[in-house]
Design an enzyme around this catalytic site. Structure first.
Site, PDB file in Angstrom:
ATOM      1  N   LYS A  22       0.866  -1.337  -0.327  1.00 35.37           N
ATOM      2  CA  LYS A  22       0.041   0.066  -0.183  1.00 35.37           C
ATOM      3  C   LYS A  22       1.082   1.038  -0.407  1.00 35.37           C
ATOM      4  O   LYS A  22       2.051   1.275  -0.184  1.00 35.37           O
ATOM      5  CB  LYS A  22      -0.775  -0.025   1.043  1.00 35.37           C
ATOM      6  CG  LYS A  22      -2.345  -0.979   0.663  1.00 35.37           C
ATOM      7  CD  LYS A  22      -3.180  -0.432   1.695  1.00 35.37           C
ATOM      8  CE  LYS A  22      -4.168  -1.730   1.174  1.00 35.37           C
ATOM      9  NZ  LYS A  22      -5.335  -2.075   2.462  1.00 35.37           N
ATOM     10  N   ARG A  45      -3.570  -9.842   5.234  1.00 37.65           N
ATOM     11  CA  ARG A  45      -4.263 -10.151   3.511  1.00 37.65           C
ATOM     12  C   ARG A  45      -3.007  -9.563   2.721  1.00 37.65           C
ATOM     13  O   ARG A  45      -2.597  -8.684   3.025  1.00 37.65           O
ATOM     14  CB  ARG A  45      -5.430  -9.268   3.224  1.00 37.65           C
ATOM     15  CG  ARG A  45      -6.216  -9.016   1.867  1.00 37.65           C
ATOM     16  CD  ARG A  45      -7.655  -7.998   1.983  1.00 37.65           C
ATOM     17  NE  ARG A  45      -7.588  -8.304   1.071  1.00 37.65           N
ATOM     18  CZ  ARG A  45      -7.862  -7.605  -0.539  1.00 37.65           C
ATOM     19  NH1 ARG A  45      -5.980  -6.230   0.126  1.00 37.65           N
ATOM     20  NH2 ARG A  45      -7.924  -6.997  -1.656  1.00 37.65           N
TER      21      ARG A  45
HETATM   22  N1  HH2 Z   1      -7.414  -3.576   1.020  1.00 34.97           N
HETATM   23  C1  HH2 Z   1      -7.760  -3.258  -0.192  1.00 34.97           C
HETATM   24  C2  HH2 Z   1      -8.943  -4.235  -0.777  1.00 34.97           C
HETATM   25  N2  HH2 Z   1      -9.631  -4.900   0.230  1.00 34.97           N
HETATM   26  N3  HH2 Z   1      -9.645  -5.627   2.022  1.00 34.97           N
HETATM   27  C3  HH2 Z   1      -9.432  -5.699   3.677  1.00 34.97           C
HETATM   28  N4  HH2 Z   1     -10.327  -6.204   4.545  1.00 34.97           N
HETATM   29  N5  HH2 Z   1      -8.575  -5.249   4.360  1.00 34.97           N
HETATM   30  C4  HH2 Z   1      -8.005  -4.161   3.650  1.00 34.97           C
HETATM   31  O1  HH2 Z   1      -6.745  -3.652   3.867  1.00 34.97           O
HETATM   32  C5  HH2 Z   1      -7.772  -3.849   2.157  1.00 34.97           C
HETATM   33  C6  HH2 Z   1      -9.495  -5.102   1.797  1.00 34.97           C
HETATM   34  C7  HH2 Z   1      -7.081  -2.786  -1.569  1.00 34.97           C
HETATM   35  O2  HH2 Z   1      -5.939  -3.990  -2.011  1.00 34.97           O
HETATM   36  P1  HH2 Z   1      -5.819  -4.226  -3.327  1.00 34.97           P
HETATM   37  O3  HH2 Z   1      -7.190  -5.260  -3.688  1.00 34.97           O
HETATM   38  O4  HH2 Z   1      -4.454  -4.936  -3.658  1.00 34.97           O
HETATM   39  O5  HH2 Z   1      -7.314  -3.037  -4.179  1.00 34.97           O
HETATM   40  P2  HH2 Z   1      -7.543  -2.630  -4.879  1.00 34.97           P
HETATM   41  O6  HH2 Z   1      -8.878  -1.927  -4.146  1.00 34.97           O
HETATM   42  O7  HH2 Z   1      -7.560  -1.070  -6.146  1.00 34.97           O
HETATM   43  O8  HH2 Z   1      -8.344  -3.508  -5.987  1.00 34.97           O
END
Ligand code: HH2
Length: 282
Positions: free
Chosen positions: A224, A259
């Site tokens: 992040k 995660r």
């Molecule tokens: N962060 C993201 C998405 N889902 N769910 C939980 N429970 N906790 C988190 O910190 C979290 C999440 C954002 O990251 P990512 O899925 O890698 O990216 P994007 O939202 O651009 O798909």
């Protein structure tokens, strides 16, 4: 008291050691893996791979919630996520989680075998509560300030940890009142969701206050922008060491689940931290 289990559909995790939740975004625009797994067959192959690498849960997302992301239609989100959730749930021996803010998407994915609803909007929508309570799925209640399009515009808290703790406690109690068993509920401070670098750091420093609520704690710091800011690294693919540092910190300060994008590296890291944390191993 520390939770001892997390129940997710037909799966029950004994929370004796930290779990890796592997990220599988089937979107064109996720901040790190966007565009890599749009083809369901490629996504399913990646799911298989990260289980072999050590993921205990696969988290499938059909909508990017990165700061400033545009919303996708419900139909599109379902079309992206459902075949992958269904394919993986049928063949893998680990629970598949659906990462969504939308009750229709959650319902469609529960129908094909999802065992966890991971809602970054923290079950604010009563319809999402109804869908979750009417199932036997595990849930992740995450804290987010506002919504993804605007959440990073000058987020303000008087005490970020106290406010996140109060929010998570309130939402978890609301889910229990709606009929959900406590042992199905996990909580997440929502790193990067309406928080400055300093606020994210404060949440990680005081993670024990979140863990003190007595629910399993999930932390998602992987790749992040807080890590990018600390390291001066704009490419999310170059944030591995920072991501591992956050994972190691999180699991030694109360997190039960991390995660992550980098599954094999994190799984290896956790084998070491878990051994060090065991009593009587010397
Ligand atoms: N962060 C993201 C998405 N889902 N769910 C939980 N429970 N906790 C988190 O910190 C979290 C999440 C954002 O990251 P990512 O899925 O890698 O990216 P994007 O939202 O651009 O798909």
């Amino acid at each position: 008291m520390a939770p001892s289990i997390w129940r997710c559909g037909g799966f029950t995790f004994a929370l004796e050691r930290p779990l890796v939740m592997g990220i599988l975004n089937v979107t064109p625009d996720s901040f790190s893996d966007g565009g890599k797994y749009e083809d369901p067959l490629v996504a399913i192959a990646r799911g298989r791979q990260i289980v072999v690498q050590g993921a205990s849960i696969i988290d499938v997302g059909g909508e990017s919630t990165r700061p400033g992301a545009d919303e996708v239609s419900i139909a599109e989100e379902i079309a992206r996520a459902r075949p992958v959730v269904g394919g993986l749930a049928r063949e893998l021996g680990v629970p598949v989680s659906i990462d969504t803010r939308h009750s229709q998407v959650a319902e469609a994915c529960l129908g094909v075998g999802a065992a966890i609803i991971n809602d970054v909007s923290g079950f604010r929508d009563p319809k999402m509560v109804e869908v979750a309570a009417g199932s036997d799925a595990g849930v992740v209640v995450m804290h987010m300030l506002g919504e993804p399009r605007t959440m990073q515009v000058a987020p303000h808290y008087d005490d970020v940890v106290a406010e996140v703790v109060a929010y998570l406690a309130g939402q978890a109690e609301m889910l229990e009142r709606a009929g959900m068993e406590r042992e199905r509920i996990a909580i997440d401070p929502g790193i990067g969701f309406g928080k400055t670098l300093e606020q994210n750091v404060e949440l990680l420093r005081r993670l024990d206050e979140i863990a003190a609520l007595g629910y399993p704690v999930l932390v998602g710091g992987s790749r992040k922008s807080m890590i990018g800011m600390i390291l001066g690294e704009t490419d999310p693919g170059q944030r591995l060491e920072g991501s591992l540092a956050v994972a190691a910190w999180a699991v030694t300060h109360g997190a039960d689940i991390v995660r992550v994008h980098d599954v094999i590296e994190t799984a290896r890291l956790l084998r070491v931290t878990s051994l060090l944390a065991q009593e009587g191993t010397s």
